[in-house]
Design a protein around this motif. Structure first.
Motif, PDB file in Angstrom:
ATOM      1  N   LYS A  55      -3.094   3.067  -3.832  1.00 54.16           N
ATOM      2  CA  LYS A  55      -3.126   1.711  -4.411  1.00 54.16           C
ATOM      3  C   LYS A  55      -1.706   1.170  -4.597  1.00 54.16           C
ATOM      4  O   LYS A  55      -1.443  -0.005  -4.325  1.00 54.16           O
ATOM      5  CB  LYS A  55      -3.887   1.737  -5.745  1.00 54.16           C
ATOM      6  N   GLU A  56      -0.787   2.011  -5.048  1.00 54.13           N
ATOM      7  CA  GLU A  56       0.600   1.582  -5.230  1.00 54.13           C
ATOM      8  C   GLU A  56       1.239   1.170  -3.904  1.00 54.13           C
ATOM      9  O   GLU A  56       2.073   0.272  -3.872  1.00 54.13           O
ATOM     10  CB  GLU A  56       1.419   2.688  -5.901  1.00 54.13           C
ATOM     11  N   PHE A  57       0.831   1.807  -2.825  1.00 58.50           N
ATOM     12  CA  PHE A  57       1.392   1.474  -1.511  1.00 58.50           C
ATOM     13  C   PHE A  57       0.947   0.098  -1.028  1.00 58.50           C
ATOM     14  O   PHE A  57       1.575  -0.480  -0.149  1.00 58.50           O
ATOM     15  CB  PHE A  57       1.023   2.526  -0.460  1.00 58.50           C
ATOM     16  N   ASP A  58      -0.143  -0.419  -1.595  1.00 57.45           N
ATOM     17  CA  ASP A  58      -0.622  -1.750  -1.198  1.00 57.45           C
ATOM     18  C   ASP A  58       0.439  -2.827  -1.396  1.00 57.45           C
ATOM     19  O   ASP A  58       0.420  -3.841  -0.706  1.00 57.45           O
ATOM     20  CB  ASP A  58      -1.873  -2.141  -1.993  1.00 57.45           C
ATOM     21  N   ASP A  59       1.359  -2.605  -2.315  1.00 53.97           N
ATOM     22  CA  ASP A  59       2.398  -3.595  -2.609  1.00 53.97           C
ATOM     23  C   ASP A  59       3.633  -3.453  -1.721  1.00 53.97           C
ATOM     24  O   ASP A  59       4.564  -4.247  -1.830  1.00 53.97           O
ATOM     25  CB  ASP A  59       2.824  -3.492  -4.079  1.00 53.97           C
ATOM     26  N   LEU A  60       3.655  -2.435  -0.864  1.00 56.38           N
ATOM     27  CA  LEU A  60       4.820  -2.186  -0.020  1.00 56.38           C
ATOM     28  C   LEU A  60       4.603  -2.717   1.393  1.00 56.38           C
ATOM     29  O   LEU A  60       3.472  -2.782   1.878  1.00 56.38           O
ATOM     30  CB  LEU A  60       5.103  -0.681   0.050  1.00 56.38           C
ATOM     31  N   LYS A  61       5.675  -3.063   2.046  1.00 59.20           N
ATOM     32  CA  LYS A  61       5.607  -3.500   3.446  1.00 59.20           C
ATOM     33  C   LYS A  61       5.301  -2.288   4.327  1.00 59.20           C
ATOM     34  O   LYS A  61       5.724  -1.165   4.049  1.00 59.20           O
ATOM     35  CB  LYS A  61       6.919  -4.140   3.862  1.00 59.20           C
ATOM     36  N   ARG A  62       4.562  -2.542   5.398  1.00 55.91           N
ATOM     37  CA  ARG A  62       4.118  -1.482   6.295  1.00 55.91           C
ATOM     38  C   ARG A  62       5.291  -0.673   6.860  1.00 55.91           C
ATOM     39  O   ARG A  62       5.212   0.552   6.973  1.00 55.91           O
ATOM     40  CB  ARG A  62       3.300  -2.095   7.425  1.00 55.91           C
TER      41      ARG A  62
END
Length: 135
Positions: A55-62
């Motif tokens: 879920k935290e990775f959802d806010d990061l660019k691919r």
């Protein structure tokens, strides 16, 4: 089985790769999510911690997720690297086919970044699949 340590390089690599795979084609399929659950169980990973991280990775660019993933993968041993890629092949195929975007990520990592043997990865993928569907 992987170390059940949420701080391990293997755990981080699998978590980041999983995020990359389920979002690769911009369509998160419930069958990919289900296969992620199976991966967690088979690898002895902490479900709550895993999904918190995803879920935290959802806010990061691919591209940032990809770069972080490579850092952790390169700290893993070859067996762990191949297991990570094998799981990604399984997850990418969970919805019935592997999208071009999923294959591009898998190919780039195993071939260009890690120089792993595809035949060995596919053999491991078949072994994992057999164990998953027997359980």
């Amino acid at each position: 089985m992987a170390p059940n340590n949420p701080g391990s390089n293997y755990f981080h690599a699998l978590t980041l790769l999983y995020h990359l795979m389920i979002h690769a084609d911009d369509e998160v399929d419930p069958r990919e999510l289900k296969m992620g659950e199976i991966m967690l169980e088979r690898e002895g990973m902490n479900r709550v911690h895993f999904f918190k991280q995803v879920k935290e990775f959802d806010d990061l660019k691919r591209n940032l997720i990809y770069d972080r993933c490579l850092v952790y993968l390169k700290k893993c041993n070859v067996d762990q690297q191949m297991t990570c890629i094998a799981w990604m092949v399984i997850i990418a195929n969970a919805d019935g086919f592997m999208a071009r975007e999923e294959w591009a990520i898998i190919h780039r990592i195993y071939h260009k970044e890690l120089n792993l043997n595809l035949a060995l990865i596919m053999a491991l993928q078949r072994e994992i699949n057999a164990a998953v569907w027997v359980s």
